[in-house]
Design a protein around this motif. Structure first.
Motif, PDB file in Angstrom:
ATOM      1  N   ARG A   1       0.894  -1.143   0.000  1.00 57.70           N
ATOM      2  CA  ARG A   1       0.000   0.000   0.000  1.00 57.70           C
ATOM      3  C   ARG A   1       0.935   1.196   0.000  1.00 57.70           C
TER       4      ARG A   1
ATOM      5  N   VAL B   1      -1.734  -4.949   8.565  1.00 59.65           N
ATOM      6  CA  VAL B   1      -0.783  -3.987   7.995  1.00 59.65           C
ATOM      7  C   VAL B   1       0.527  -4.033   8.778  1.00 59.65           C
TER       8      VAL B   1
ATOM      9  N   TYR C   1       4.428  -1.980   9.293  1.00 62.73           N
ATOM     10  CA  TYR C   1       5.262  -0.800   9.045  1.00 62.73           C
ATOM     11  C   TYR C   1       6.667  -1.077   9.564  1.00 62.73           C
TER      12      TYR C   1
ATOM     13  N   HIS D   1       1.330   5.784   7.165  1.00 60.57           N
ATOM     14  CA  HIS D   1       0.115   5.823   6.335  1.00 60.57           C
ATOM     15  C   HIS D   1      -0.395   7.250   6.370  1.00 60.57           C
TER      16      HIS D   1
ATOM     17  N   HIS E   1      -5.880  10.174   5.836  1.00 54.29           N
ATOM     18  CA  HIS E   1      -6.935   9.609   4.971  1.00 54.29           C
ATOM     19  C   HIS E   1      -8.190   9.385   5.797  1.00 54.29           C
TER      20      HIS E   1
ATOM     21  N   ASP F   1     -11.302   6.268   6.110  1.00 51.66           N
ATOM     22  CA  ASP F   1     -11.425   4.852   5.754  1.00 51.66           C
ATOM     23  C   ASP F   1     -12.566   4.601   4.782  1.00 51.66           C
TER      24      ASP F   1
ATOM     25  N   PHE G   1      -9.400  -0.210  14.347  1.00 54.86           N
ATOM     26  CA  PHE G   1      -7.973  -0.411  14.093  1.00 54.86           C
ATOM     27  C   PHE G   1      -7.370  -0.986  15.363  1.00 54.86           C
TER      28      PHE G   1
ATOM     29  N   TYR H   1      -4.047  -2.940  17.300  1.00 56.67           N
ATOM     30  CA  TYR H   1      -2.597  -3.149  17.263  1.00 56.67           C
ATOM     31  C   TYR H   1      -2.288  -4.611  17.573  1.00 56.67           C
TER      32      TYR H   1
ATOM     33  N   GLY I   1       4.961   5.322  14.998  1.00 50.47           N
ATOM     34  CA  GLY I   1       3.836   4.496  14.559  1.00 50.47           C
ATOM     35  C   GLY I   1       2.528   4.788  15.274  1.00 50.47           C
TER      36      GLY I   1
ATOM     37  N   THR J   1      -1.163   6.287  15.885  1.00 50.00           N
ATOM     38  CA  THR J   1      -2.284   6.666  15.026  1.00 50.00           C
ATOM     39  C   THR J   1      -2.705   8.070  15.444  1.00 50.00           C
TER      40      THR J   1
ATOM     41  N   HIS K   1      -7.419  10.447   9.651  1.00 46.43           N
ATOM     42  CA  HIS K   1      -6.341   9.976  10.517  1.00 46.43           C
ATOM     43  C   HIS K   1      -5.150   9.515   9.686  1.00 46.43           C
TER      44      HIS K   1
ATOM     45  N   SER L   1      -1.177   7.122  10.115  1.00 40.77           N
ATOM     46  CA  SER L   1      -0.195   6.449  10.964  1.00 40.77           C
ATOM     47  C   SER L   1       1.098   7.227  10.842  1.00 40.77           C
TER      48      SER L   1
ATOM     49  N   LYS M   1       5.896  -2.309  13.414  1.00 43.02           N
ATOM     50  CA  LYS M   1       4.526  -2.211  13.936  1.00 43.02           C
ATOM     51  C   LYS M   1       3.612  -3.085  13.074  1.00 43.02           C
TER      52      LYS M   1
ATOM     53  N   ASN N   1      -6.956  -3.760  10.263  1.00 37.39           N
ATOM     54  CA  ASN N   1      -8.182  -3.024   9.945  1.00 37.39           C
ATOM     55  C   ASN N   1      -9.357  -3.992   9.914  1.00 37.39           C
TER      56      ASN N   1
END
Ligand code: AKG
Ligand code: FE2
Length: 249
Positions: free
Chosen positions: A86, A126, A128, A134, A137, A139, A161, A163, A171, A173, A228, A230, A238, A242
């Motif tokens: 992504r 996801v 990282y 990220h 954006h 959702d 979301f 963790y 990392g 949010t 939001h 990341s 991390k 989602n």
């Protein structure tokens, strides 16, 4: 409006029935003997606690959304999977059916209660690594989309979301429009922006914990307050997940 839903009730009923059927096959009875399987310690139960973050827009912090078993399971899966790109991070979709995935989706459905969701999407994990992020954006989609067998105008109404892996620095949010966490909030879970602003919610990765919020306003348009990002991971890796609930109108 949210109360103009026509067939959501039927769809969600079918979705829950399908999951319950699957669950009775795959969870605790992996050998099909009708007895709990000795090869699996996993039983689908839901144990978590919640904290209200805001009521308008609705946002809830969830402690222990994932059990320690589920965290290990997903971390193992995350080491084996092939990821797709992504923008500025990587992701994979949890195979469906999967006993743990089914249970997690069932949990999200239960928490979503009587809200007008119709169906939940496949779980997306996801990852990282340092430098990955990220960008800001929302959702949901700008325009409603058709979903075969469900409706002509659907959108991502609900977001979780969660963790999975917190062995990282950075990392967080970041929700710039949400109120900042109060001074006495748990600093393991919440941070602050560098500028001393009353706005800007910073949520730190804590494995197993997560956030729930509603992306759309009552007229099914975007609630811009839920944008939001990341923030970049600066050290370590991390992992998160989602869980997106769609509704149709
Ligand atoms: O990684 C995060 O903290 C948030 C990720 C996110 O918002 C997303 O994948 O849509
Ligand atoms: Fe997001």
């Amino acid at each position: 409006l949210w109360n103009t839903i026509q067939n959501n009730d039927l769809i969600r009923r079918a979705s829950i029935d399908a999951r319950n059927t699957l669950k009775s096959v795959v969870v605790g009875d992996l050998d099909g003997s009708g007895q709990p399987s000795t090869t699996s310690e996993y039983v689908c139960t839901h144990q978590y606690s919640i904290e209200m973050v805001s009521d308008d827009p609705l946002m809830i912090y969830i402690n222990g959304f994932l059990s320690p078993y589920e965290i290990d399971y997903l971390m193992d899966m995350a080491q084996e999977k092939v990821y797709y790109n992504r923008t500025a991070s990587r992701a994979f979709v949890v195979p469906n059916p999967d006993p743990v995935g089914q249970c997690i989706t069932a949990r999200a459905e239960k928490i979503s209660g009587f809200l007008p969701w119709a169906i939940f999407e496949e779980l997306q994990v996801v990852r990282y690594t340092p430098g990955e992020r990220h960008d800001m954006h929302k959702d949901n989609m700008d325009r409603p989309f058709p979903h075969e067998g469900i409706g002509d105008r659907c959108n991502r109404l609900l977001s979780f979301f969660v963790y999975i892996g917190d062995q990282c620095e950075g990392g967080e949010t970041y929700f710039p429009h949400q109120l900042a966490a109060p001074d006495d909030s748990d600093t393991a879970k919440f941070g602050r922006t560098t500028k001393n602003s009353s706005r800007g919610l910073v949520v730190r990765p804590v494995a197993g914990n997560g956030l729930f919020w509603i992306n759309l306003k009552k007229d099914w348009t975007t609630d811009e307050r839920l944008k939001h990002a990341s923030l970049p991971v600066t050290k370590g890796v991390k992992y998160g997940m989602n869980i997106l609930g769609e509704g149709c109108y």
